[in-house]
Design a protein around this motif. Structure first.
Motif, mmCIF file in Angstrom:
data_model
loop_
_atom_site.group_PDB
_atom_site.id
_atom_site.type_symbol
_atom_site.label_atom_id
_atom_site.label_comp_id
_atom_site.label_asym_id
_atom_site.label_seq_id
_atom_site.Cartn_x
_atom_site.Cartn_y
_atom_site.Cartn_z
ATOM 1 N N LEU A 160 0.832 -1.205 0.000
ATOM 2 C CA LEU A 160 0.000 0.000 0.000
ATOM 3 C C LEU A 160 0.870 1.259 0.000
ATOM 4 N N SER A 204 2.643 1.915 -3.367
ATOM 5 C CA SER A 204 1.750 2.344 -4.451
ATOM 6 C C SER A 204 1.606 3.846 -4.537
ATOM 7 N N LEU A 205 2.032 4.561 -3.506
ATOM 8 C CA LEU A 205 1.839 6.013 -3.480
ATOM 9 C C LEU A 205 2.894 6.775 -4.272
ATOM 10 N N GLY A 227 -1.864 9.690 -4.162
ATOM 11 C CA GLY A 227 -2.726 8.585 -4.548
ATOM 12 C C GLY A 227 -3.248 8.753 -5.958
ATOM 13 N N ALA A 276 -3.083 3.592 -7.950
ATOM 14 C CA ALA A 276 -2.822 3.244 -6.558
ATOM 15 C C ALA A 276 -4.109 2.883 -5.832
ATOM 16 N N ARG A 277 -5.162 3.649 -6.071
ATOM 17 C CA ARG A 277 -6.439 3.359 -5.406
ATOM 18 C C ARG A 277 -7.036 2.046 -5.909
ATOM 19 N N ALA A 284 -5.207 -0.655 -4.095
ATOM 20 C CA ALA A 284 -5.674 -0.755 -2.713
ATOM 21 C C ALA A 284 -7.005 -1.495 -2.640
ATOM 22 N N THR A 317 -1.697 9.100 4.470
ATOM 23 C CA THR A 317 -1.932 8.220 3.319
ATOM 24 C C THR A 317 -3.412 7.878 3.150
ATOM 25 N N LEU A 338 -5.411 7.224 -0.521
ATOM 26 C CA LEU A 338 -5.879 5.915 -0.981
ATOM 27 C C LEU A 338 -7.365 5.710 -0.717
#
Length: 285
Positions: A63, A66-67, A206, A210-211, A214, A246, A250
């Motif tokens: 997670l 991914s940012l 994000g 990335a979202r 997640a 974060t 996300l």
């Protein structure tokens, strides 16, 4: 079915998922092959990477990683995490096991294989910026996000948390692998690790990719229904350990009371249960 049978079935099912069909042969080679290793038996990296708290740390790491928009663009376009998530997990877990516990010869070979894959991964992110998986700056981000996540999970859920000097040793030992992968000036103390994370903060945000990752990890993971509840507990524990900033990036909720009480309690029980199952004796081949 007795308690021993249940323990062994859980051990075998988890090992099969994490290590894949080649797991037994890889395990025999990693732990049984003669030859020098990169790290001693009493090293901090072996304590951290050999503990079931890694299940929580691994989810947090994915997670957090991914940012970075460029790192996430490379993962979305080239990793196959949606089409073959278990394969990706098995390759990652095998790499960690080989470099942490395997012979130096096998570890060097594993690093060379990953490096060859990285050199082939390149493209353009949605914002028009080019990326390369072997870019030392991106490699450094992936490394520090992993190390921070693994260490924090171990300190919270590990069987034997490290003292301050042990935390520094862990960061320094992971730097050995990072440099061989092409990371420039990896942090070697916990303070340096915190500073490195803070330095990347302006680059992190994000993205839609990335979202989506997640959601895939937290809402629609490809796991059997019987494992959904324990997986949800591990996932909630990983989310609870993310930095607060974060969450909106996300689109994840922030529930400090629940995360500090029920989530932490349930995750602690689950990690201990998994540790108990995974420590069941493995029969000789």
């Amino acid at each position: 079915m007795g308690l021993t049978d249940v323990r062994e079935r859980v051990r075998d099912a988890l090992f099969a998922r994490v290590a894949g069909p080649d797991g037994p042969s890889n395990r025999a080679r990693i732990h049984g092959a003669p030859g020098p290793r990169w790290f001693a038996a009493d090293s901090a990296i072996r304590r951290v990477h050999g503990d079931t708290a890694m299940f929580v740390g691994g989810l947090r790491a994915l997670l957090l990683q991914s940012l970075h928009p460029l790192a996430m663009a490379a993962v979305a376009a080239h990793s196959g995490y949606r089409g073959d998530p278990w394969g990706r997990l098995q390759r990652t877990s095998t790499f960690l096991a080989v470099t942490t516990f395997g012979t130096a010869e096998d570890a060097e070979r594993a690093v060379a294989t990953v490096g060859a894959v990285h050199r082939r991964v390149r493209g353009t992110a949605a914002d028009g910026r080019p990326y390369r998986a072997d870019d030392p700056h991106l490699l450094r981000w992936v490394h520090i996000a992993e190390v921070d996540s693994f260490l924090r999970a171990h300190q919270r859920y590990g069987a034997h948390p490290l003292d301050e000097a042990g935390c520094d040793r862990y960061v320094a030992e992971t730097a050995v692998i990072a440099e061989k992968l092409g990371v420039l000036e990896p942090p070697r103390t916990r303070d340096e690790l915190d500073q490195a994370l803070a330095a990347y903060r302006p680059e992190l945000r994000g993205t839609a990719e990335a979202r989506a990752a997640a959601r895939f990890l937290l809402v629609t993971p490809p796991i059997p229904w019987a494992a959904r509840v324990p997986y949800a507990v591990l996932a909630a524990a990983g989310v609870a350990m993310l930095p607060r900033w974060t969450r909106p990036q996300l689109r994840l909720p922030y529930l400090p009371v629940a995360e500090g009480t029920s989530v932490r309690l349930m995750a602690g029980v689950l990690v201990k249960s998994v540790r108990w199952a995974m420590s069941a004796p493995v029969p000789e081949a």
